[in-house]
Design a protein around this motif. Structure first.
Motif, PDB file in Angstrom:
ATOM      1  N   ASP A   1       0.827  -1.216   0.000  1.00  0.00           N
ATOM      2  CA  ASP A   1       0.000   0.000   0.000  1.00  0.00           C
ATOM      3  C   ASP A   1       0.858   1.261   0.000  1.00  0.00           C
ATOM      4  OD1 ASP A   1      -2.362  -1.451  -0.018  1.00  0.00           O
ATOM      5  OD2 ASP A   1      -2.682  -1.269   2.154  1.00  0.00           O
ATOM      6  N   GLN A   2       1.927   1.267   0.794  1.00  0.00           N
ATOM      7  CA  GLN A   2       2.823   2.419   0.829  1.00  0.00           C
ATOM      8  C   GLN A   2       3.498   2.611  -0.528  1.00  0.00           C
ATOM      9  OE1 GLN A   2       5.217   1.052   4.109  1.00  0.00           O
ATOM     10  NE2 GLN A   2       4.303   2.536   5.525  1.00  0.00           N
ATOM     11  N   ARG A   3       3.913   1.517  -1.124  1.00  0.00           N
ATOM     12  CA  ARG A   3       4.559   1.573  -2.442  1.00  0.00           C
ATOM     13  C   ARG A   3       3.593   2.157  -3.466  1.00  0.00           C
ATOM     14  NH1 ARG A   3       6.240  -3.589  -2.687  1.00  0.00           N
ATOM     15  NH2 ARG A   3       8.011  -3.012  -1.428  1.00  0.00           N
ATOM     16  N   SER A   4       2.367   1.683  -3.440  1.00  0.00           N
ATOM     17  CA  SER A   4       1.345   2.168  -4.370  1.00  0.00           C
ATOM     18  C   SER A   4       1.075   3.657  -4.166  1.00  0.00           C
ATOM     19  CB  SER A   4       0.061   1.361  -4.189  1.00  0.00           C
ATOM     20  OG  SER A   4      -0.937   1.821  -5.060  1.00  0.00           O
ATOM     21  N   ASP A   5       0.966   4.081  -2.918  1.00  0.00           N
ATOM     22  CA  ASP A   5       0.751   5.501  -2.617  1.00  0.00           C
ATOM     23  C   ASP A   5       1.916   6.347  -3.114  1.00  0.00           C
ATOM     24  OD1 ASP A   5      -1.650   4.886  -1.380  1.00  0.00           O
ATOM     25  OD2 ASP A   5      -0.860   5.096   0.675  1.00  0.00           O
ATOM     26  N   PHE A   6       3.133   5.858  -2.917  1.00  0.00           N
ATOM     27  CA  PHE A   6       4.318   6.597  -3.346  1.00  0.00           C
ATOM     28  C   PHE A   6       4.370   6.695  -4.870  1.00  0.00           C
ATOM     29  CE2 PHE A   6       9.231   6.855  -3.124  1.00  0.00           C
ATOM     30  CZ  PHE A   6       9.193   8.235  -3.093  1.00  0.00           C
ATOM     31  N   ILE A   7       4.044   5.614  -5.546  1.00  0.00           N
ATOM     32  CA  ILE A   7       4.018   5.630  -7.009  1.00  0.00           C
ATOM     33  C   ILE A   7       2.979   6.622  -7.512  1.00  0.00           C
ATOM     34  CG2 ILE A   7       3.435   4.253  -9.054  1.00  0.00           C
ATOM     35  CD1 ILE A   7       4.742   1.851  -7.540  1.00  0.00           C
ATOM     36  N   ASP A   8       1.807   6.643  -6.888  1.00  0.00           N
ATOM     37  CA  ASP A   8       0.762   7.605  -7.270  1.00  0.00           C
ATOM     38  C   ASP A   8       1.240   9.037  -7.050  1.00  0.00           C
ATOM     39  OD1 ASP A   8      -0.915   5.494  -7.919  1.00  0.00           O
ATOM     40  OD2 ASP A   8      -2.123   5.660  -6.086  1.00  0.00           O
ATOM     41  N   LEU A   9       1.899   9.285  -5.922  1.00  0.00           N
ATOM     42  CA  LEU A   9       2.421  10.614  -5.622  1.00  0.00           C
ATOM     43  C   LEU A   9       3.473  11.017  -6.652  1.00  0.00           C
ATOM     44  CD1 LEU A   9       2.620  13.099  -3.838  1.00  0.00           C
ATOM     45  CD2 LEU A   9       4.090  11.791  -2.292  1.00  0.00           C
ATOM     46  N   LEU A  10       4.363  10.097  -6.991  1.00  0.00           N
ATOM     47  CA  LEU A  10       5.375  10.383  -8.016  1.00  0.00           C
ATOM     48  C   LEU A  10       4.728  10.684  -9.357  1.00  0.00           C
ATOM     49  CD1 LEU A  10       7.980   7.647  -7.052  1.00  0.00           C
ATOM     50  CD2 LEU A  10       8.335  10.127  -6.896  1.00  0.00           C
ATOM     51  N   GLY A  11       3.648   9.985  -9.671  1.00  0.00           N
ATOM     52  CA  GLY A  11       2.923  10.254 -10.912  1.00  0.00           C
ATOM     53  C   GLY A  11       2.355  11.664 -10.934  1.00  0.00           C
ATOM     54  N   SER A  12       1.794  12.111  -9.806  1.00  0.00           N
ATOM     55  CA  SER A  12       1.286  13.483  -9.712  1.00  0.00           C
ATOM     56  C   SER A  12       2.414  14.495  -9.851  1.00  0.00           C
ATOM     57  CB  SER A  12       0.589  13.699  -8.366  1.00  0.00           C
ATOM     58  OG  SER A  12      -0.532  12.886  -8.243  1.00  0.00           O
ATOM     59  N   MET A  13       3.521  14.221  -9.201  1.00  0.00           N
ATOM     60  CA  MET A  13       4.667  15.116  -9.280  1.00  0.00           C
ATOM     61  C   MET A  13       5.184  15.193 -10.717  1.00  0.00           C
ATOM     62  SD  MET A  13       6.524  13.917  -5.717  1.00  0.00           S
ATOM     63  CE  MET A  13       8.120  14.648  -6.086  1.00  0.00           C
ATOM     64  N   THR A  14       5.209  14.056 -11.394  1.00  0.00           N
ATOM     65  CA  THR A  14       5.672  14.020 -12.780  1.00  0.00           C
ATOM     66  C   THR A  14       4.767  14.853 -13.668  1.00  0.00           C
ATOM     67  OG1 THR A  14       6.592  11.804 -12.460  1.00  0.00           O
ATOM     68  CG2 THR A  14       6.214  12.495 -14.733  1.00  0.00           C
ATOM     69  N   ALA A  15       3.463  14.686 -13.504  1.00  0.00           N
ATOM     70  CA  ALA A  15       2.497  15.414 -14.334  1.00  0.00           C
ATOM     71  C   ALA A  15       2.591  16.926 -14.136  1.00  0.00           C
ATOM     72  CB  ALA A  15       1.087  14.927 -14.017  1.00  0.00           C
ATOM     73  N   GLU A  16       2.969  17.355 -12.941  1.00  0.00           N
ATOM     74  CA  GLU A  16       3.040  18.782 -12.620  1.00  0.00           C
ATOM     75  C   GLU A  16       4.404  19.399 -12.909  1.00  0.00           C
ATOM     76  OE1 GLU A  16       1.895  18.962  -8.520  1.00  0.00           O
ATOM     77  OE2 GLU A  16      -0.027  17.987  -8.915  1.00  0.00           O
ATOM     78  N   GLU A  17       5.402  18.581 -13.203  1.00  0.00           N
ATOM     79  CA  GLU A  17       6.776  19.070 -13.367  1.00  0.00           C
ATOM     80  C   GLU A  17       6.961  19.781 -14.709  1.00  0.00           C
ATOM     81  OE1 GLU A  17      10.132  20.434 -12.776  1.00  0.00           O
ATOM     82  OE2 GLU A  17       9.377  19.176 -11.136  1.00  0.00           O
ATOM     83  N   ALA A  18       7.500  20.999 -14.654  1.00  0.00           N
ATOM     84  CA  ALA A  18       7.742  21.784 -15.866  1.00  0.00           C
ATOM     85  C   ALA A  18       9.128  21.534 -16.466  1.00  0.00           C
ATOM     86  CB  ALA A  18       7.584  23.275 -15.553  1.00  0.00           C
ATOM     87  N   ASP A  19      10.105  21.167 -15.649  1.00  0.00           N
ATOM     88  CA  ASP A  19      11.468  20.938 -16.126  1.00  0.00           C
ATOM     89  C   ASP A  19      11.536  19.555 -16.777  1.00  0.00           C
ATOM     90  OD1 ASP A  19      14.186  19.939 -16.168  1.00  0.00           O
ATOM     91  OD2 ASP A  19      14.737  21.521 -14.760  1.00  0.00           O
TER      92      ASP A  19
END
Length: 91
Positions: A52-70
């Motif tokens: 569950d923690q791994r899944s949450d972290f992957i989801d968070l990384l996905g959000s961060m990726t989508a929002e990243e401008a660089d």
């Protein structure tokens, strides 16, 4: 100064920033053996996360990726789950 929606997001951003810096350093900036120790240490830590923690972290990384401008940081974020052992390598 950015405002993060949660402590988890703020810590994830900080972790990614540190790892992105370490991975991008030249040998003159950081000893290569020390850089490997840092990167492997994080990979070992995330390997111990529950499913569950791994899944949450992957989801968070996905959000961060989508929002990243660089583009280079976005590429690093996109490869983070495989690079740090959160998911199996598809190759």
């Amino acid at each position: 100064m950015p405002v993060y929606p949660s402590l988890t997001r703020a810590l994830a951003e900080a972790l990614v920033d540190v790892l992105w810096f370490v991975e991008g350093c030249e040998d003159e900036q950081i000893d290569p053996d020390d850089a490997v120790k840092v990167l492997e240490g994080v990979a070992d830590l995330v390997a111990q996360l529950s499913s569950d923690q791994r899944s949450d972290f992957i989801d968070l990384l996905g959000s961060m990726t989508a929002e990243e401008a660089d583009p280079s940081r976005r590429k690093f974020l996109d490869s983070f789950p495989e690079g740090f052992g959160l998911v199996e390598d598809d190759s």
